[in-house]
Design an enzyme around this catalytic site. Structure first.
Site, PDB file in Angstrom:
ATOM      1  N   SER A  11      29.101 -42.367   0.977  1.00  0.00           N
ATOM      2  CA  SER A  11      29.185 -41.565  -0.247  1.00  0.00           C
ATOM      3  C   SER A  11      30.170 -40.425  -0.054  1.00  0.00           C
ATOM      4  CB  SER A  11      27.815 -40.987  -0.580  1.00  0.00           C
ATOM      5  OG  SER A  11      27.977 -39.928  -1.500  1.00  0.00           O
ATOM      6  N   HIS A  36      31.313 -45.201  -2.175  1.00  0.00           N
ATOM      7  CA  HIS A  36      30.295 -44.793  -3.155  1.00  0.00           C
ATOM      8  C   HIS A  36      30.730 -43.457  -3.763  1.00  0.00           C
ATOM      9  CE1 HIS A  36      26.261 -44.832  -4.919  1.00  0.00           C
ATOM     10  NE2 HIS A  36      26.176 -43.539  -4.632  1.00  0.00           N
ATOM     11  N   ASP A  38      29.815 -40.535  -6.362  1.00  0.00           N
ATOM     12  CA  ASP A  38      28.695 -39.913  -7.089  1.00  0.00           C
ATOM     13  C   ASP A  38      29.183 -38.992  -8.199  1.00  0.00           C
ATOM     14  OD1 ASP A  38      26.268 -40.851  -5.770  1.00  0.00           O
ATOM     15  OD2 ASP A  38      27.076 -39.857  -3.986  1.00  0.00           O
ATOM     16  N   MET A  40      28.088 -36.464 -11.083  1.00  0.00           N
ATOM     17  CA  MET A  40      26.968 -35.625 -11.532  1.00  0.00           C
ATOM     18  C   MET A  40      27.452 -34.638 -12.589  1.00  0.00           C
ATOM     19  SD  MET A  40      25.195 -34.784  -7.890  1.00  0.00           S
ATOM     20  CE  MET A  40      25.026 -36.031  -6.601  1.00  0.00           C
ATOM     21  N   HIS A  69      28.501 -44.303  -9.158  1.00  0.00           N
ATOM     22  CA  HIS A  69      27.085 -44.037  -9.453  1.00  0.00           C
ATOM     23  C   HIS A  69      27.036 -42.899 -10.473  1.00  0.00           C
ATOM     24  CE1 HIS A  69      23.057 -42.294  -7.688  1.00  0.00           C
ATOM     25  NE2 HIS A  69      22.939 -42.644  -8.947  1.00  0.00           N
ATOM     26  N   MET A  71      25.411 -40.275 -12.624  1.00  0.00           N
ATOM     27  CA  MET A  71      24.218 -39.444 -12.850  1.00  0.00           C
ATOM     28  C   MET A  71      24.575 -38.507 -13.987  1.00  0.00           C
ATOM     29  SD  MET A  71      23.377 -38.894  -8.819  1.00  0.00           S
ATOM     30  CE  MET A  71      25.034 -39.402  -8.366  1.00  0.00           C
ATOM     31  N   MET A 140      17.042 -45.395  -5.649  1.00  0.00           N
ATOM     32  CA  MET A 140      17.168 -44.052  -5.078  1.00  0.00           C
ATOM     33  C   MET A 140      16.019 -43.823  -4.105  1.00  0.00           C
ATOM     34  SD  MET A 140      19.908 -42.881  -6.369  1.00  0.00           S
ATOM     35  CE  MET A 140      19.818 -41.330  -5.466  1.00  0.00           C
ATOM     36  N   ASP A 182      20.089 -45.732  -1.793  1.00  0.00           N
ATOM     37  CA  ASP A 182      20.893 -44.504  -1.795  1.00  0.00           C
ATOM     38  C   ASP A 182      20.013 -43.294  -1.515  1.00  0.00           C
ATOM     39  OD1 ASP A 182      22.769 -42.550  -2.235  1.00  0.00           O
ATOM     40  OD2 ASP A 182      23.079 -43.009  -4.362  1.00  0.00           O
TER      41      ASP A 182
HETATM   42  C1  DX5 Z   1      22.401 -38.347  -4.286  1.00  0.00           C
HETATM   43  C2  DX5 Z   1      23.582 -39.280  -4.230  1.00  0.00           C
HETATM   44  C3  DX5 Z   1      23.761 -39.934  -2.928  1.00  0.00           C
HETATM   45  C4  DX5 Z   1      24.032 -38.995  -1.788  1.00  0.00           C
HETATM   46  C5  DX5 Z   1      23.527 -39.632  -0.537  1.00  0.00           C
HETATM   47  O1  DX5 Z   1      22.131 -37.999  -5.597  1.00  0.00           O
HETATM   48  O2  DX5 Z   1      23.432 -40.299  -5.211  1.00  0.00           O
HETATM   49  O3  DX5 Z   1      24.761 -40.935  -2.998  1.00  0.00           O
HETATM   50  O4  DX5 Z   1      25.361 -38.666  -1.621  1.00  0.00           O
HETATM   51  O5  DX5 Z   1      23.688 -38.743   0.500  1.00  0.00           O
HETATM   52  P1  DX5 Z   1      22.850 -38.856   1.837  1.00  0.00           P
HETATM   53  O6  DX5 Z   1      23.202 -40.161   2.457  1.00  0.00           O
HETATM   54  O7  DX5 Z   1      23.296 -37.670   2.613  1.00  0.00           O
HETATM   55  O8  DX5 Z   1      21.391 -38.787   1.455  1.00  0.00           O
HETATM   56 ZN    ZN Z   2      24.781 -42.074  -5.145  1.00  0.00          ZN
END
Ligand code: DX5
Ligand code: ZN
Length: 235
Positions: A11, A36, A38, A40, A69, A71, A140, A182
């Site tokens: 990620s 990956h 993310d 947000m 991903h 969010m 998750m 994840d």
């Molecule tokens: C959290 C993200 C993850 C995060 C995982 O909301 O969706 O992808 O980056 O990070 P680690 O592996 O550090 O838990």
């Molecule tokens: Zn993620």
């Protein structure tokens, strides 16, 4: 499942944002499979990260799949932007979409693989009537919003349930849907997670937190260690 069927998807959330292109190149050169990504929005989750412009900027750095991903809420408006920016896989949280079936269709229509993301307390039933539109299920194992959190152990039982649903579907249709996890994945727990039926592993802090900043090969040993654990799980 043979060891080479497992996907490791670092990620970018835990990467050095001042050197994002380099971080993408180095992690793939070190043996990772997917990036990956993310997204947000400080609305669906309490954090704010990166959008389609950054996806477009890193796209030329690799031919590896970019696993977006989302969010964000709402979901639909931003889907075509990520497809144009070079995303290969787009997943979203069903609670964030008013019309889950439509959002999955929009992702496929834009030429990407589509997936649903299940928070720790979200029931798996959301997938039941849309299996034909799903390429990836993302579980998750932390509450979404931040990297570096601790793996929630109850996710293992949920992964087994999801695996059973996906196996039954594959038996009936011949089509394989990936099961990705994840949050909080590391060398100590990845084998156990694989044994629960997961075949794609997001790892943020475990990968990007490893190694010295000056070493271009710095992710080789952590990715090799994750794969060695996966090899154990495949026997
Ligand atoms: C959290 C993200 C993850 C995060 C995982 O909301 O969706 O992808 O980056 O990070 P680690 O592996 O550090 O838990
Ligand atoms: Zn993620």
């Amino acid at each position: 499942m043979s060891a080479k069927d497992f996907i490791i998807a670092p990620s970018l959330l835990s990467a050095n944002f001042a050197k994002l292109g380099e971080e993408v190149v180095n992690v793939i050169a070190s043996g990772a499979d997917w990036i990956h990504f993310d997204v947000m929005d400080n609305h669906y989750v309490p954090n704010l990260t990166i959008g389609p412009l950054v996806c477009e900027a890193i796209r030329p750095c690799t031919t590896a799949p970019i696993d977006v991903h989302l969010m964000v809420k709402p979901v639909d408006r931003i889907i075509p932007d990520f497809a144009k920016a070079g995303a290969n896989i787009i997943t979203f949280h069903p609670e964030a979409s008013e019309h889950v079936d439509r959002s999955l269709g929009l992702i496929r229509d834009a030429g990407c693989q589509a997936g649903l993301v299940f928070n720790p307390a979200t029931p798996l039933e959301y997938m039941d009537y849309v299996m034909d539109k799903i390429d990836v299920i993302l579980l998750m194992s932390v509450n979404p919003g931040f990297g570096g959190q601790k793996f929630i152990p109850g996710t293992l039982a949920k992964a087994k349930l999801a695996r059973a649903k996906l196996d039954a579907y594959q038996q009936a249709t011949g089509r394989r849907i990936r099961l990705e996890i994840d949050g909080g994945v590391n060398v100590a727990n990845i084998a156990e997670i694989a044994r629960a039926g997961v075949d794609a592993f997001v790892a943020g802090s475990a990968v990007y937190g490893a190694g010295k900043d000056s070493d271009p090969q710095r992710y080789n040993s952590i990715i090799a260690a994750l794969r060695a654990e996966l090899l154990k799980a495949s026997h």
